[in-house]
Motif scaffolding. Structure first.
Motif, PDB file in Angstrom:
ATOM      1  N   SER A   9     -25.836  17.811  20.326  1.00  0.00           N
ATOM      2  CA  SER A   9     -27.209  18.305  20.420  1.00  0.00           C
ATOM      3  C   SER A   9     -28.152  17.209  20.897  1.00  0.00           C
ATOM      4  O   SER A   9     -29.020  17.433  21.738  1.00  0.00           O
ATOM      5  CB  SER A   9     -27.673  18.835  19.055  1.00  0.00           C
ATOM      6  OG  SER A   9     -26.883  19.930  18.656  1.00  0.00           O
ATOM      7  N   THR A  12     -27.945  16.330  24.675  1.00  0.00           N
ATOM      8  CA  THR A  12     -28.610  17.204  25.649  1.00  0.00           C
ATOM      9  C   THR A  12     -29.946  16.634  26.100  1.00  0.00           C
ATOM     10  O   THR A  12     -30.415  16.932  27.196  1.00  0.00           O
ATOM     11  CB  THR A  12     -28.854  18.602  25.058  1.00  0.00           C
ATOM     12  OG1 THR A  12     -29.713  18.510  23.929  1.00  0.00           O
ATOM     13  CG2 THR A  12     -27.547  19.239  24.641  1.00  0.00           C
ATOM     14  N   PHE A 240     -20.851  19.918  28.995  1.00  0.00           N
ATOM     15  CA  PHE A 240     -21.838  20.490  28.078  1.00  0.00           C
ATOM     16  C   PHE A 240     -23.252  20.223  28.586  1.00  0.00           C
ATOM     17  O   PHE A 240     -24.120  21.109  28.557  1.00  0.00           O
ATOM     18  CB  PHE A 240     -21.642  19.892  26.688  1.00  0.00           C
ATOM     19  CG  PHE A 240     -22.636  20.351  25.670  1.00  0.00           C
ATOM     20  CD1 PHE A 240     -22.527  21.593  25.068  1.00  0.00           C
ATOM     21  CD2 PHE A 240     -23.693  19.530  25.296  1.00  0.00           C
ATOM     22  CE1 PHE A 240     -23.443  22.018  24.128  1.00  0.00           C
ATOM     23  CE2 PHE A 240     -24.612  19.940  24.359  1.00  0.00           C
ATOM     24  CZ  PHE A 240     -24.491  21.193  23.775  1.00  0.00           C
ATOM     25  N   CYS A 241     -23.481  19.008  29.070  1.00  0.00           N
ATOM     26  CA  CYS A 241     -24.803  18.658  29.602  1.00  0.00           C
ATOM     27  C   CYS A 241     -25.125  19.488  30.843  1.00  0.00           C
ATOM     28  O   CYS A 241     -26.272  19.899  31.042  1.00  0.00           O
ATOM     29  CB  CYS A 241     -24.853  17.173  29.938  1.00  0.00           C
ATOM     30  SG  CYS A 241     -24.802  16.085  28.513  1.00  0.00           S
ATOM     31  N   THR A 244     -26.074  22.948  29.747  1.00  0.00           N
ATOM     32  CA  THR A 244     -27.383  22.904  29.091  1.00  0.00           C
ATOM     33  C   THR A 244     -28.507  22.743  30.108  1.00  0.00           C
ATOM     34  O   THR A 244     -29.572  23.364  29.993  1.00  0.00           O
ATOM     35  CB  THR A 244     -27.432  21.750  28.083  1.00  0.00           C
ATOM     36  OG1 THR A 244     -26.362  21.880  27.164  1.00  0.00           O
ATOM     37  CG2 THR A 244     -28.745  21.752  27.324  1.00  0.00           C
ATOM     38  N   LEU A 247     -29.173  26.048  31.678  1.00  0.00           N
ATOM     39  CA  LEU A 247     -29.891  26.917  30.749  1.00  0.00           C
ATOM     40  C   LEU A 247     -31.360  26.521  30.664  1.00  0.00           C
ATOM     41  O   LEU A 247     -32.254  27.378  30.610  1.00  0.00           O
ATOM     42  CB  LEU A 247     -29.237  26.862  29.360  1.00  0.00           C
ATOM     43  CG  LEU A 247     -27.862  27.524  29.236  1.00  0.00           C
ATOM     44  CD1 LEU A 247     -27.279  27.278  27.845  1.00  0.00           C
ATOM     45  CD2 LEU A 247     -27.961  29.025  29.500  1.00  0.00           C
ATOM     46  N   MET A 248     -31.610  25.204  30.657  1.00  0.00           N
ATOM     47  CA  MET A 248     -32.993  24.732  30.612  1.00  0.00           C
ATOM     48  C   MET A 248     -33.741  25.143  31.879  1.00  0.00           C
ATOM     49  O   MET A 248     -34.930  25.469  31.837  1.00  0.00           O
ATOM     50  CB  MET A 248     -33.030  23.217  30.460  1.00  0.00           C
ATOM     51  CG  MET A 248     -32.607  22.701  29.101  1.00  0.00           C
ATOM     52  SD  MET A 248     -33.738  23.164  27.776  1.00  0.00           S
ATOM     53  CE  MET A 248     -35.266  22.474  28.364  1.00  0.00           C
ATOM     54  N   LEU A 255     -36.492  26.939  25.650  1.00  0.00           N
ATOM     55  CA  LEU A 255     -35.621  25.879  25.148  1.00  0.00           C
ATOM     56  C   LEU A 255     -36.327  24.535  25.037  1.00  0.00           C
ATOM     57  O   LEU A 255     -35.828  23.628  24.365  1.00  0.00           O
ATOM     58  CB  LEU A 255     -34.397  25.743  26.062  1.00  0.00           C
ATOM     59  CG  LEU A 255     -33.454  26.954  26.076  1.00  0.00           C
ATOM     60  CD1 LEU A 255     -32.275  26.686  26.991  1.00  0.00           C
ATOM     61  CD2 LEU A 255     -32.964  27.276  24.674  1.00  0.00           C
ATOM     62  N   ALA A 259     -35.691  21.361  22.342  1.00  0.00           N
ATOM     63  CA  ALA A 259     -35.524  19.956  22.705  1.00  0.00           C
ATOM     64  C   ALA A 259     -36.526  19.076  21.962  1.00  0.00           C
ATOM     65  O   ALA A 259     -36.186  17.989  21.496  1.00  0.00           O
ATOM     66  CB  ALA A 259     -35.682  19.787  24.212  1.00  0.00           C
TER      67      ALA A 259
END
Length: 547
Positions: A9, A12, A240-241, A244, A247-248, A255, A259
């Protein structure tokens, strides 16, 4: 498992590290004699058409089509070389410019209800359009219209319009100061990782000795709290980054608050750890302990020091102040303080076991930066970089920004310079810092095995990181556009470490990551003959702990 989820988490926040150096210029209204005028800041994109300097600028006539958005190709209207003001929205900047070009306009000034930034477009659209494309705020537009109305009322004449690029400013020392700040944070976090490693090694020899509660006070830096990152972890984290980031890009306005909340919690804890570690090095450190938790669910936090409690409250107060006043002009001071703590603590906690893992992580991030900064403009409909769009929040419709960049205001601030402070992303410090931490720990391993103290890998790693930042600054100055720092930092650091290891005959060793190797190869790491048996015993214990 929960520990790895928490790290994921926090990670990110480290991927939104790039910023764009915008092209800023001016739009000026003046009377016919050029004795009275008003000037406003603007952003432009000279890929549509190069913008002249102030000396080469010529007066032009204009027409205001605001609040029309000029999204329809109405060729019945002809502007005969005028610069046209239109409202932002409902279609792309390129579409507005193309329509107005078909109507014989010489330029378009798009009025934005939010902030202004260089109007983007696709490469093919730059070839089709040959008129000026500017962007100003609604506040600036109102100032221009007010000047026009006053001039009409007083002299019964229309103002002339001048547009030109901003002049080159004197060299601003805020940039090298920011880079020095980055080098200090990166090197400090890596050295902290080295201290943790040495503390872990020492704790293996002292296991079972002393008061167990003495080392379990809240805030004490548990040397075994660090985590090794494997090559598989590196691939998973970068993937994963990437997910993410996408998605951002799609759901930024939602989101971004996640953050901010994640950074608030993580930076609070990190600042507490930094303050507590610093306080333990002073003679004023309070040793009074207060009962805190005596249940089995909290075996590691049975007591805490009064000093630690006060430092925790201090950390909460600082992070809360930033959270409340994060939109103020001076919030960058607290953001940089929290970000520095966040980066140093993160670097100190995650350990690269060998050069293979470190090189894999940095190499993946190297291509990650190239793709999302330079290649995504060819894939997005608006022609904007996904990395830049997420980092700046451009076009998101919200004033919130992801707290993922250090900021430094310019010392020599031009009229339009307040919108472009010096920036460097957390990821440009943390990820190289993990490699630098590996170098620092590697020096410690060499010191253990050879009994000759060395910091050669750490020192050359710091120098390579500084050189990477310097090359980034040079590229930024020459190209006058945002640069992904890892594009320059990664080759500098990896090649430097490889060259040093090659000169010392340790290439295979750093890829293997000794002494993190199988027990069958322990005999290769025995100290030279003549060294004490106590040191060989210490090495054996270290090997066992590492494996």
């Amino acid at each position: 498992m929960s520990h790895h989820c928490w790290i994921a988490s926090l990670l990110t926040l480290l991927v939104y590290t790039q910023s764009t150096r915008a092209q800023y210029g001016y739009i000026r209204f003046s009377d016919v004699t050029n004795t009275s005028s008003v000037k406003v800041c603007s952003a432009y994109n000279d890929l549509f058409k190069p913008v002249p300097s102030q000396a080469a600028s010529i007066p032009r006539s204009f027409a205001s089509n605001y609040p029309n958005e000029s999204c329809s190709n109405d060729t019945t209207s002809q502007y005969n070389g005028q610069v046209v003001f239109v409202k932002r929205g409902n279609c792309t900047f390129a579409q507005k410019a193309r329509n107005l070009q078909n109507q014989s306009a010489s330029g378009v000034v798009v009025v934005s209800d939010t902030d202004y930034f260089p109007p983007p477009a696709e490469k093919s659209e730059y070839d089709e359009i040959n008129i000026f494309v500017f962007l100003i705020t609604k506040k600036s537009f109102d100032l221009l219209m007010e000047f026009q109305q006053n001039l009409i009322n007083s002299d019964n004449e229309e103002p002339l319009l001048w547009l030109y690029a901003g002049e080159k400013q004197p060299y601003d020392f805020s940039s090298p100061l920011l880079l020095l700040f980055a080098v200090v944070i990166c090197s400090a976090g890596a050295w902290w990782q080295k201290v943790r490693y040495m503390s872990l090694r020492s704790s293996g020899n002292q296991e079972g000795s002393g008061d167990g509660e003495e080392n379990n006070q809240i805030g004490d830096l548990d040397p075994q709290a660090g985590r090794n990152m494997s090559t598989t972890h590196a691939v998973v984290y970068v993937s994963f980054c990437s997910v993410t980031l996408l998605l951002m890009y799609k759901f930024y306005s939602y989101l971004v608050y996640f953050a901010i909340a994640t950074f608030f919690i993580g930076s609070t804890f990190a600042l507490f750890q930094v303050l507590h570690a610093a306080s333990k090095r002073t003679k004023f450190f309070a040793s009074a302990r207060v009962p805190y938790c005596r249940i089995e669910a909290c075996p590691n936090f049975k007591h805490f020091s009064f000093c630690g409690f006060m430092l925790f409250l201090c950390a909460v107060a600082i992070s809360s102040t930033w959270l409340i006043y994060r939109h103020s002009a001076h919030s960058w001071i607290l953001l940089d303080l929290l970000g520095a703590s966040f980066c140093m603590y993160f670097v100190s906690m995650i350990r690269m076991p060998n050069f293979k893992t470190s090189g894999t992580l940095l190499s993946l991030l190297f291509f990650y930066d190239i793709f999302y900064v330079f290649l995504t403009p060819y894939l997005t409909p608006s022609g904007e970089s996904i990395m830049v769009a997420v980092a700046t929040g451009a076009g998101s419709g919200t004033e919130e920004e992801i707290p993922g960049m250090f900021k430094m205001p310019k010392f020599f601030t031009p009229e339009c310079g307040t919108n472009s402070p010096g920036m460097i992303g957390f990821g440009d410090i943390v990820f190289p810092g993990l490699h630098l931490g590996f170098c620092a720990v590697w020096d410690s391993k060499l010191t253990i095995t050879t009994s000759a103290k060395t910091n050669i890998y750490y020192i050359t790693g710091v120098a390579a990181y500084a050189m990477g930042l310097f090359l980034t600054s040079v590229a930024l100055f020459l190209m006058e556009m945002g640069q992904p720092a890892l594009l320059y930092i990664v080759p500098c650091m990896l090649l430097t470490t490889l060259v040093v290891s090659w000169l010392r005959g340790e290439v295979k060793a750093i890829f293997r990551g000794f002494p993190d190797m199988t027990l069958e190869n322990k005999h290769e790491l025995q100290l030279p003959s003549g060294e004490s048996g106590e040191q060989n015993s210490l090495l054996s214990e270290t090997l066992t702990t590492e494996i």
